[in-house]
Scaffold this active site. Structure first.
Site, short mmCIF file in Angstrom:
data_model
loop_
_atom_site.label_atom_id
_atom_site.label_comp_id
_atom_site.label_asym_id
_atom_site.label_seq_id
_atom_site.Cartn_x
_atom_site.Cartn_y
_atom_site.Cartn_z
N LYS A 107 44.52 -7.07 61.27
CA LYS A 107 44.95 -5.65 61.90
C LYS A 107 44.12 -4.47 63.04
O LYS A 107 42.85 -6.19 63.21
CB LYS A 107 44.66 -4.73 60.37
P1 NAD Z 1 53.04 6.94 62.43
O1 NAD Z 1 52.35 7.05 62.59
O2 NAD Z 1 54.31 6.54 62.54
O3 NAD Z 1 53.79 8.27 61.30
C1 NAD Z 1 52.74 8.44 60.20
C2 NAD Z 1 52.55 9.83 59.41
O4 NAD Z 1 52.17 10.46 58.79
C3 NAD Z 1 53.26 11.24 60.45
O5 NAD Z 1 54.08 12.32 60.26
C4 NAD Z 1 51.78 11.69 60.83
O6 NAD Z 1 52.07 12.84 61.43
C5 NAD Z 1 51.81 11.89 59.24
N1 NAD Z 1 50.40 11.95 59.16
C6 NAD Z 1 48.91 10.87 59.78
N2 NAD Z 1 48.17 11.50 59.36
C7 NAD Z 1 48.04 12.19 58.54
C8 NAD Z 1 47.75 13.01 57.09
N3 NAD Z 1 46.07 12.90 57.32
N4 NAD Z 1 48.17 14.40 56.15
C9 NAD Z 1 49.33 14.07 56.51
N5 NAD Z 1 50.45 13.05 57.23
C10 NAD Z 1 49.94 13.09 57.72
O7 NAD Z 1 52.55 5.67 61.34
P2 NAD Z 1 53.96 5.03 60.60
O8 NAD Z 1 54.11 3.72 60.93
O9 NAD Z 1 54.98 5.58 59.08
O10 NAD Z 1 53.35 4.40 59.75
C11 NAD Z 1 52.68 5.15 57.91
C12 NAD Z 1 51.35 4.26 57.16
O11 NAD Z 1 52.36 3.03 56.79
C13 NAD Z 1 50.48 4.30 57.77
O12 NAD Z 1 49.66 3.64 56.26
C14 NAD Z 1 50.73 2.06 57.88
O13 NAD Z 1 49.72 1.36 58.09
C15 NAD Z 1 51.93 1.79 57.25
N6 NAD Z 1 52.78 0.95 58.05
C16 NAD Z 1 53.88 0.41 58.79
C17 NAD Z 1 54.61 -0.37 59.25
C18 NAD Z 1 55.19 -0.20 59.87
O14 NAD Z 1 56.04 -0.81 59.37
N7 NAD Z 1 55.02 0.91 60.45
C19 NAD Z 1 54.29 -1.17 58.08
C20 NAD Z 1 54.08 -1.38 56.42
C21 NAD Z 1 53.14 0.43 56.82
#
Ligand code: NAD
Length: 419
Positions: A107
């Site tokens: 990561k």
């Molecule tokens: P992103 O940046 O595309 O979206 C994150 C969303 O969460 C946004 O809408 C943001 O405004 C919101 N957010 C952030 N902090 C917040 C808070 N404190 N309270 C409320 N909303 C909040 O990120 P993503 O890629 O969608 O990732 C989201 C989660 O999924 C993370 O934990 C990431 O590690 C996990 N994840 C992502 C992927 C991927 O392929 N993108 C894969 C596996 C896991």
């Protein structure tokens, strides 16, 4: 912050120890899994648009590479630190092991609020960060991908910088790239689609029907939350609430998901979307819905608010959205938890497909990708479910146990160097 200080690292260690003790994990293997293999902290200085120089802190952590090269996202977020990055790298090791990928766990990230930087500043930040960590990444070493605050454009800059340093194009250094430069069909929506598949698998076990009449609330409306919302909406579910950092929006009759996506694309944040009720993120988590998908960030459900949750299925779209206390409270209440290392594994599975396609320069069709994704997740889900029955443990512990079985075999076979 020291390695062990973050709540996510402490929780991950506790889960490691608890699940390890239930299954009788070899203590020598457990000892090795507690620590990341390698952690790099870098200064990332960039010139801002106003001419001043600002230095950000960046990290890349590789937890365990027994099964293959490291794999894990790059996060741009103000909460990023060494300990949280190490915990997320550890979870990647377990996720890749659980779904049977030939990949290890890694990561990375930078402590920054990307919303406060211009496009040019973000490009400089990404290129300098790539340069600083380039010696420990590569298609056979460690392959980053998007995470919170990063996207296909970030991966394109990363790939281009790495390729400039090498002198030739290296598409396999990152996944989650735009299609034009070697990305895979289906990667952008893979994590959300995988969440939706898992909701279907869970509903089947519980005798619930995914479709008309099923209500869903989604915390986090980004790369995971949006495709999950679209997929479940397409299956007939009513998405009653979605949220982002600016707050949550609610509509009893269902949010118009496409309208919300368009709004966010134009104005960044959900708040002020007309025709819906504005509620708080806390209210969203406590809604009386069939399915709750925390898909934003870690540690949103804790011992303070877990008891308010009413959803029957909780699908961990984010990594570590429920603390260990919250998991205990929620599973004791009888809710069905789909653990993160299973629920959001769709992203790393299709990242793996992208990596393989890039190495071969031979690209697959979308139907093939989605069919393979479904089959891997279904097998993993069934294995975790059976394991939860075998050991009489919740799905979270069962997922860890399944992952440890594979890791334990592989680590024993490879042995400890030097012997
Ligand atoms: P992103 O940046 O595309 O979206 C994150 C969303 O969460 C946004 O809408 C943001 O405004 C919101 N957010 C952030 N902090 C917040 C808070 N404190 N309270 C409320 N909303 C909040 O990120 P993503 O890629 O969608 O990732 C989201 C989660 O999924 C993370 O934990 C990431 O590690 C996990 N994840 C992502 C992927 C991927 O392929 N993108 C894969 C596996 C896991």
């Amino acid at each position: 912050m020291s390695l062990f200080e973050s709540p996510l690292y402490k929780d991950s260690l506790k889960l490691l120890e608890d699940a390890g003790s239930v299954m009788g994990l070899d203590p020598n293997i457990l000892e090795r899994l507690k620590y990341p293999k390698r952690a790099l902290q870098v200064a990332v200085p960039i010139r801002l648009d106003d001419g001043t120089v600002k230095t950000f802190q960046g990290y890349r952590v590789q937890h365990n590479m027994t099964l293959g090269p490291g794999k894990g996202g790059i996060r741009f977020h103000p909460k990023v630190d060494l300990s949280e990055t190490a915990a997320l790298a550890m979870l990647m090791t377990f996720k890749c092991a659980l779904v049977g990928l030939p990949l290890g766990g890694a990561k990375g990230g930078i402590c920054v609020d990307p919303n406060e930087l211009s496009r040019q500043e973000l490009q400089s930040l990404t290129r300098r960060y790539t340069t600083e960590i380039n010696m420990i990444v590569g298609p056979s070493i460690d392959i980053p991908a998007p995470d919170i605050g990063t996207d296909g454009q970030t991966m394109a800059w990363f790939m281009d910088t790495y390729s400039q340093l090498k002198g030739y194009t290296v598409p396999g250094v990152v996944t989650g790239k735009p299609i034009t430069i070697g990305g895979s069909l289906g990667r952008a929506e893979a994590t959300g689609k995988g969440v939706a598949y898992c909701v279907n698998f869970a509903a089947e076990k519980l005798g619930m029907k995914v479709g008309k009449g099923m209500t869903v609330a989604i915390h986090g409306f980004g790369k995971v939350g949006i495709p999950a919302a679209q997929d479940l909406r397409d299956q007939g579910c009513t998405i009653v609430a979605v949220s982002d950092v600016s707050g949550a929006i609610y509509s009893k009759d269902g949010i118009d998901v496409d309208k919300a996506v368009e709004w966010v694309n134009q104005r960044k944040f959900l708040k002020d979307l007309p025709g819906v009720e504005l509620i708080s993120n806390e209210d969203l988590l406590a809604l009386d819905v069939d399915v709750l998908i925390p898909a934003a960030i870690d540690g949103v459900l804790t011992k303070k608010n877990a008891d308010n949750v009413k959803a029957k299925i909780i699908a961990e779209g984010a990594n570590g959205p429920l603390t260990k206390d919250a998991i205990d409270i929620i599973t004791a209440k009888g809710s069905f938890l789909i653990p993160d290392i299973l629920c959001n594994a769709g992203g790393v599975i299709v990242s793996y497909f992208e990596w393989v396609q890039g190495l071969q320069n031979f690209f697959w069709g979308l139907d093939e990708i989605n069919a393979k994704l479904h089959s891997i997740l279904k097998d993993a889900f069934d294995n975790v479910y059976e394991c939860s029955l075998e050991y009489k443990v919740d799905m979270k512990k069962a997922a860890f146990i399944r992952a440890f079985r594979r890791l334990e075999r592989a680590m024993r076979l490879r042995g400890l160097f030097p012997s």
